[in-house]
Every structure is written in structure tokens, then in C-alpha cells.
Design a protein around this motif. Structure first.
Motif, mmCIF file in Angstrom:
data_model
loop_
_atom_site.group_PDB
_atom_site.id
_atom_site.type_symbol
_atom_site.label_atom_id
_atom_site.label_comp_id
_atom_site.label_asym_id
_atom_site.label_seq_id
_atom_site.Cartn_x
_atom_site.Cartn_y
_atom_site.Cartn_z
ATOM 1 N N MET A 85 0.837 -1.197 0.000
ATOM 2 C CA MET A 85 0.000 0.000 0.000
ATOM 3 C C MET A 85 0.876 1.252 0.000
ATOM 4 N N GLN A 86 0.734 2.075 -1.042
ATOM 5 C CA GLN A 86 1.582 3.248 -1.227
ATOM 6 C C GLN A 86 0.964 4.530 -0.687
ATOM 7 N N GLN A 87 -0.307 4.589 -0.466
ATOM 8 C CA GLN A 87 -0.981 5.845 -0.156
ATOM 9 C C GLN A 87 -0.595 6.397 1.223
ATOM 10 N N CYS A 88 -0.779 7.700 1.397
ATOM 11 C CA CYS A 88 -0.579 8.334 2.690
ATOM 12 C C CYS A 88 -1.418 7.620 3.744
ATOM 13 N N TYR A 89 -0.900 7.529 4.953
ATOM 14 C CA TYR A 89 -1.584 6.933 6.107
ATOM 15 C C TYR A 89 -1.855 5.438 5.922
ATOM 16 N N SER A 90 -1.149 4.813 5.014
ATOM 17 C CA SER A 90 -1.382 3.397 4.714
ATOM 18 C C SER A 90 -1.088 2.482 5.895
ATOM 19 N N GLY A 91 -0.247 2.908 6.807
ATOM 20 C CA GLY A 91 0.041 2.090 7.981
ATOM 21 C C GLY A 91 -1.186 1.763 8.809
ATOM 22 N N ALA A 92 -2.244 2.565 8.703
ATOM 23 C CA ALA A 92 -3.480 2.303 9.452
ATOM 24 C C ALA A 92 -4.194 1.049 8.959
ATOM 25 N N PHE A 93 -3.844 0.553 7.790
ATOM 26 C CA PHE A 93 -4.465 -0.662 7.273
ATOM 27 C C PHE A 93 -3.879 -1.920 7.922
ATOM 28 N N ILE A 94 -2.669 -1.825 8.462
ATOM 29 C CA ILE A 94 -1.973 -3.009 8.982
ATOM 30 C C ILE A 94 -2.763 -3.744 10.063
ATOM 31 N N PRO A 95 -3.246 -3.079 11.123
ATOM 32 C CA PRO A 95 -3.929 -3.835 12.180
ATOM 33 C C PRO A 95 -5.139 -4.630 11.687
ATOM 34 N N ASN A 96 -5.776 -4.157 10.646
ATOM 35 C CA ASN A 96 -6.970 -4.819 10.128
ATOM 36 C C ASN A 96 -6.661 -5.928 9.134
ATOM 37 N N LEU A 97 -5.451 -5.955 8.607
ATOM 38 C CA LEU A 97 -5.080 -6.943 7.594
ATOM 39 C C LEU A 97 -4.148 -8.032 8.110
ATOM 40 N N GLN A 98 -3.369 -7.747 9.138
ATOM 41 C CA GLN A 98 -2.327 -8.692 9.544
ATOM 42 C C GLN A 98 -2.914 -9.954 10.158
ATOM 43 N N ASN A 99 -2.304 -11.071 9.792
ATOM 44 C CA ASN A 99 -2.594 -12.376 10.375
ATOM 45 C C ASN A 99 -1.450 -13.299 9.998
ATOM 46 N N ASN A 100 -1.551 -14.566 10.324
ATOM 47 C CA ASN A 100 -0.420 -15.476 10.103
ATOM 48 C C ASN A 100 -0.284 -15.975 8.666
#
Length: 188
Positions: A85-100
Motif C-alpha cells: 500500500m503506497q498511499q498516505c496513512y497506509s500504515g493504518a491498514f496493517i492492524p486490520n489486515l495482519q494475520n499469520n
């Protein structure tokens, strides 16, 4: 390898593609993902900030929030996936997407802007074009060369393949903008 989508970056089409990946959509050539499939997602454009765990991906017509996007993507079957994810503030997507079974790479933290490349540019049809710096280096790593045709070797373990993490690390090692790239998850 199959090209899954080549549709307009509108909310209607993003939702249609996500539904198609979940259920299949023969009319638009979108195959239903299976539990053994690998999925590669790449988003780029602008982003908007809401909170450290929610931001927006700005599309051509409207915005889609990290939580909404993630719920729809998480409802699709897959064996493993890499999300860039290249867009500004993209780090906010991590908690909702991360898994094993997921590797997530973002251009910046949840509270940061992502920047264009200033010295890294491409000459095409008589004009110079600036890339987002994140995209410039990730694309270079995956392609094995920069847009200028200068060779790139991001295959740090010399296995003949550039993994998602190797592409992220190449980008992180070469970019010089003030954002802080983020990564989480398995190394696919």
C-alpha cells in the motif's frame, strides 16, 4: 499467474472486485479465490487520515476506509497474501489486515504522509514523471531494474526470486523521503 483485475479505481469497482474474489464473477472474469491461492494486492493513490487504526484509500470517485476494505478482503479465501500500500496513512491498514498468512508492506506509518520521488523519475514521451518513492523502489525490486533500465538485485538470499519482504527491504534501504515504511506478517 493470472491477471485478476484491470478495472477503474472507483468504489463500485473495488467492491465488485472484492465480491468477485470472494464469490467469483464470471461476467467480469474474476475468479473466486480458493484456500490454496496466493493473492497480491497493490494499492496506490492518495490516502486520508481518521485514526491510527483507520484511514481511507482515496479512489477516483469516493473513499474506502481501512476497516471496510479489510473486512471485505479478509472475507476472501486464500493460502497466503501480500498487500502493498503506497498511499498516505497506509500504515493504518496493517492492524486490520495482519494475520499469520499475510505480509503487509506500507509506504508509511498510520499518521504519516507518503511522498513522491524527487530524484527518481522516468523520462517518457519527452516529459519527466515522478513516481511515489515507495512505488518506484518496489517496482524496481520486482522487475529487477529501474525505469531507467539500470539493473537492480533485490534477491538478498540468492534463491532466484524476489520475495515480498525482499522488495520491501530494497525499497526501505533506498528511499530517502521522511516517511517510515512499515511491514508486518509472514515473509512471502
Amino acid at each position: 499467474l493470472h491477471t485478476v483485475t484491470d478495472f477503474p479505481a472507483t468504489k463500485v469497482w473495488v467492491n465488485r472486485v472484492l465480491r468477485g474474489l470472494k464469490n467469483g464473477d464470471a461476467a467480469n472474469g474474476i475468479k473466486k479465490l480458493r484456500s490454496k491461492d496466493s493473492l497480491f494486492v497493490w494499492t496506490f493513490d492518495h490516502g486520508a487520515y481518521i485514526s491510527p487504526t483507520n484511514s481511507y484509500l482515496c479512489l477516483m470517485d469516493r473513499w474506502i476506509g481501512a476497516i471496510d476494505f479489510s473486512i471485505k478482503l479478509n472475507n476472501c479465501a486464500y493460502g497466503s497474501r501480500a498487500v502493498f500500500m503506497q498511499q498516505c496513512y497506509s500504515g493504518a491498514f496493517i492492524p486490520n489486515l495482519q494475520n499469520n498468512r499475510t505480509y503487509v508492506s506500507t509506504a508509511c506509518r498510520a499518521t504519516e504522509s507518503a511522498y513522491r520521488a524527487y530524484s527518481e523519475r522516468e523520462y517518457y514521451n519527452g516529459d519527466y514523471y515522478h513516481h511515489g518513492e515507495y512505488n518506484y523502489y518496489v517496482i524496481s525490486a520486482v522487475n529487477g531494474k529501474k525505469p531507467t533500465n539500470e539493473a537492480v538485485d533485490a534477491d538478498t538470499n540468492n534463491d532466484g526470486t524476489v520475495s515480498a519482504r525482499e522488495a520491501h527491504l530494497y525499497m526501505k534501504d533506498n528511499e530517502n523521503s521522511p516517511e517510515v515504511p512499515q511491514e508486518r506478517g509472514i515473509h512471502v
